[in-house]
Scaffold this motif. Structure first.
Motif, PDB file in Angstrom:
ATOM      1  N   LYS A  81      12.505  11.786  29.248  1.00 31.59           N
ATOM      2  CA  LYS A  81      12.965  12.364  30.515  1.00 31.59           C
ATOM      3  C   LYS A  81      12.280  13.681  30.848  1.00 31.59           C
ATOM      4  N   TRP A  82      12.313  14.641  29.936  1.00 29.18           N
ATOM      5  CA  TRP A  82      11.805  15.974  30.249  1.00 29.18           C
ATOM      6  C   TRP A  82      10.292  15.988  30.423  1.00 29.18           C
ATOM      7  N   VAL A  83       9.605  15.061  29.782  1.00 32.01           N
ATOM      8  CA  VAL A  83       8.154  14.989  29.943  1.00 32.01           C
ATOM      9  C   VAL A  83       7.783  14.531  31.349  1.00 32.01           C
ATOM     10  N   LEU A  84       8.534  13.579  31.883  1.00 34.87           N
ATOM     11  CA  LEU A  84       8.259  13.106  33.235  1.00 34.87           C
ATOM     12  C   LEU A  84       8.447  14.203  34.263  1.00 34.87           C
ATOM     13  N   GLU A  85       9.395  15.111  34.027  1.00 42.79           N
ATOM     14  CA  GLU A  85       9.657  16.177  34.997  1.00 42.79           C
ATOM     15  C   GLU A  85       8.508  17.169  35.091  1.00 42.79           C
ATOM     16  N   MET A  86       7.571  17.098  34.129  1.00 37.51           N
ATOM     17  CA  MET A  86       6.411  17.993  34.151  1.00 37.51           C
ATOM     18  C   MET A  86       5.328  17.519  35.109  1.00 37.51           C
ATOM     19  N   GLY A  87       5.515  16.368  35.733  1.00 41.26           N
ATOM     20  CA  GLY A  87       4.508  15.875  36.658  1.00 41.26           C
ATOM     21  C   GLY A  87       3.267  15.359  35.964  1.00 41.26           C
ATOM     22  N   ILE A  88       3.466  14.668  34.846  1.00 43.06           N
ATOM     23  CA  ILE A  88       2.324  14.121  34.116  1.00 43.06           C
ATOM     24  C   ILE A  88       1.686  12.983  34.909  1.00 43.06           C
ATOM     25  N   ASP A  89       0.452  12.648  34.536  1.00 45.98           N
ATOM     26  CA  ASP A  89      -0.287  11.580  35.220  1.00 45.98           C
ATOM     27  C   ASP A  89      -0.191  10.253  34.480  1.00 45.98           C
ATOM     28  N   GLY A  90       0.207  10.298  33.231  1.00 44.27           N
ATOM     29  CA  GLY A  90       0.363   9.074  32.464  1.00 44.27           C
ATOM     30  C   GLY A  90       1.251   9.314  31.265  1.00 44.27           C
ATOM     31  N   ILE A  91       2.044   8.307  30.919  1.00 45.06           N
ATOM     32  CA  ILE A  91       2.889   8.390  29.730  1.00 45.06           C
ATOM     33  C   ILE A  91       2.510   7.252  28.794  1.00 45.06           C
ATOM     34  N   ILE A  92       2.400   7.569  27.515  1.00 48.86           N
ATOM     35  CA  ILE A  92       2.071   6.579  26.489  1.00 48.86           C
ATOM     36  C   ILE A  92       3.296   6.422  25.605  1.00 48.86           C
ATOM     37  N   LEU A  93       3.813   5.215  25.558  1.00 52.28           N
ATOM     38  CA  LEU A  93       5.058   4.912  24.857  1.00 52.28           C
ATOM     39  C   LEU A  93       4.724   4.266  23.524  1.00 52.28           C
ATOM     40  N   PRO A  94       4.978   4.964  22.412  1.00 48.19           N
ATOM     41  CA  PRO A  94       4.489   4.521  21.106  1.00 48.19           C
ATOM     42  C   PRO A  94       5.439   3.584  20.370  1.00 48.19           C
ATOM     43  N   MET A  95       4.867   2.872  19.398  1.00 46.57           N
ATOM     44  CA  MET A  95       5.603   2.085  18.414  1.00 46.57           C
ATOM     45  C   MET A  95       6.676   1.205  19.039  1.00 46.57           C
ATOM     46  N   VAL A  96       6.282   0.488  20.080  1.00 49.44           N
ATOM     47  CA  VAL A  96       7.173  -0.491  20.701  1.00 49.44           C
ATOM     48  C   VAL A  96       7.076  -1.788  19.910  1.00 49.44           C
ATOM     49  N   MET A  97       8.214  -2.376  19.596  1.00 43.37           N
ATOM     50  CA  MET A  97       8.235  -3.554  18.727  1.00 43.37           C
ATOM     51  C   MET A  97       8.304  -4.879  19.488  1.00 43.37           C
ATOM     52  N   ASP A  98       8.950  -4.877  20.660  1.00 43.07           N
ATOM     53  CA  ASP A  98       9.111  -6.140  21.382  1.00 43.07           C
ATOM     54  C   ASP A  98       9.370  -5.846  22.854  1.00 43.07           C
ATOM     55  N   GLU A  99       9.548  -6.912  23.644  1.00 46.32           N
ATOM     56  CA  GLU A  99       9.727  -6.759  25.077  1.00 46.32           C
ATOM     57  C   GLU A  99      11.055  -6.102  25.446  1.00 46.32           C
ATOM     58  N   VAL A 100      12.072  -6.240  24.599  1.00 43.67           N
ATOM     59  CA  VAL A 100      13.360  -5.613  24.878  1.00 43.67           C
ATOM     60  C   VAL A 100      13.213  -4.096  24.825  1.00 43.67           C
ATOM     61  N   GLU A 101      12.585  -3.619  23.774  1.00 40.31           N
ATOM     62  CA  GLU A 101      12.363  -2.174  23.634  1.00 40.31           C
ATOM     63  C   GLU A 101      11.407  -1.665  24.702  1.00 40.31           C
ATOM     64  N   ALA A 102      10.378  -2.435  24.998  1.00 43.58           N
ATOM     65  CA  ALA A 102       9.412  -2.032  26.017  1.00 43.58           C
ATOM     66  C   ALA A 102      10.070  -1.943  27.388  1.00 43.58           C
ATOM     67  N   LYS A 103      10.898  -2.907  27.729  1.00 44.05           N
ATOM     68  CA  LYS A 103      11.579  -2.921  29.030  1.00 44.05           C
ATOM     69  C   LYS A 103      12.489  -1.709  29.174  1.00 44.05           C
ATOM     70  N   ARG A 104      13.237  -1.379  28.128  1.00 40.18           N
ATOM     71  CA  ARG A 104      14.138  -0.229  28.158  1.00 40.18           C
ATOM     72  C   ARG A 104      13.337   1.065  28.351  1.00 40.18           C
ATOM     73  N   ALA A 105      12.201   1.182  27.677  1.00 40.42           N
ATOM     74  CA  ALA A 105      11.379   2.384  27.805  1.00 40.42           C
ATOM     75  C   ALA A 105      10.797   2.507  29.214  1.00 40.42           C
ATOM     76  N   LEU A 106      10.326   1.410  29.761  1.00 41.12           N
ATOM     77  CA  LEU A 106       9.762   1.437  31.106  1.00 41.12           C
ATOM     78  C   LEU A 106      10.830   1.784  32.140  1.00 41.12           C
ATOM     79  N   GLU A 107      12.036   1.279  31.944  1.00 39.98           N
ATOM     80  CA  GLU A 107      13.128   1.585  32.880  1.00 39.98           C
ATOM     81  C   GLU A 107      13.476   3.067  32.861  1.00 39.98           C
ATOM     82  N   LEU A 108      13.309   3.717  31.720  1.00 42.79           N
ATOM     83  CA  LEU A 108      13.561   5.149  31.629  1.00 42.79           C
ATOM     84  C   LEU A 108      12.557   5.963  32.446  1.00 42.79           C
ATOM     85  N   CYS A 109      11.449   5.325  32.810  1.00 38.34           N
ATOM     86  CA  CYS A 109      10.399   5.995  33.574  1.00 38.34           C
ATOM     87  C   CYS A 109      10.547   5.793  35.079  1.00 38.34           C
TER      88      CYS A 109
END
Length: 254
Positions: A81-109
């Motif tokens: 959350k706080w990283v997005l508020e900095m106005g970044i140009d790209g976020i890299i989401l590490p150590m994702v294990m499956d589509e469930v975890e990936a979907k949850r992370a993307l929704e947070l963005c």
């Protein structure tokens, strides 16, 4: 500045080169940006950055003419959350294990209704100088969302991950990928490279850009270029310092 559309275009064209930063001094990030990198990978996962210092690196990357990509510490809300508020140009989401975890992370963005991101932009809304409606209208497109594929479990779920809405690209992490199959320290092992080929092939089928995060080793760079990755994040401040010092030592006979 809304760099997202241009970055997305260049990712799809296979025309993007990034470099990594681990040291604390934002001047290093600005310098690497001025040297010509398209994006600077600010590594909050392994680097010693606090919140204020990370913001200074984001500003420095943009000041130097590069996009600011941040690899967050995890896919948890308190890391994103706080990283997005900095106005970044790209976020890299590490150590994702499956589509469930990936979907949850993307929704947070993403803001509702597509996601669950809470509203509280700071630099992202140009310190309130941008009209809220305009900001919201372009917030989703303003930065790219990249899932890092660095575990055998993610490879097993790669097609499902690539099908997710809101995903702009994936990037291979060879070191942790090698560790996940008991080959840590041997990222060019044939088994690791075969997994990487599987990832690249899946991305091509899905029409998603695929990159790799590696050090400035010529053999590794050539290996992944020949594999057909669309973009590279290669080289970092620590490696460049080491390589430069070793070259001087060899020149003077040390």
């Amino acid at each position: 500045m809304n760099r997202g559309p241009e970055l997305r275009k260049r990712l799809n064209e296979g025309n993007l080169l990034g470099g990594h930063v681990f040291f604390n001094d934002p001047a290093i990030t600005e310098a690497m940006a001025r040297y010509g990198y398209d994006f600077i990978w600010i590594d909050a996962e392994h680097g010693p950055f606090d919140k204020q210092n990370l913001l200074m690196h984001v500003i420095a990357a943009n000041a130097g003419g590069s996009a600011a990509f941040v690899r967050v510490t995890s896919t948890a809300i308190e890391s994103i959350k706080w990283v997005l508020e900095m106005g970044i140009d790209g976020i890299i989401l590490p150590m994702v294990m499956d589509e469930v975890e990936a979907k949850r992370a993307l929704e947070l963005c993403l803001y509702p209704p597509k996601g669950t991101r809470g509203f509280g932009p700071r630099r992202a809304i140009a310190y309130n100088s941008e009209e809220t409606g305009h900001y919201l209208a372009q917030s989703e497109e303003s930065f790219v969302r990249i899932i890092q594929i660095e575990h055998i479990n993610a490879v097993r779920h790669i097609d499902a991950i690539l099908s997710l809405e809101g995903l702009d690209a994936i990037i291979i992490g060879p070191n942790d990928l090698s560790a996940s199959i008991g080959r840590l320290g041997d990222s060019l092992h044939p088994e690791v490279l075969e997994l990487s080929r599987t990832i690249v092939a899946a991305a091509k089928r899905a029409g998603k850009p695929v990159g790799v995060s590696i050090g400035p080793d010529e053999r590794t760079i050539r290996t992944y270029q020949e594999m057909g990755v669309d973009f590279l994040s290669t080289g970092d401040d620590i490696s460049f310092l080491y390589q430069g010092s070793q070259r001087v030592f060899s020149l003077v006979g040390r």
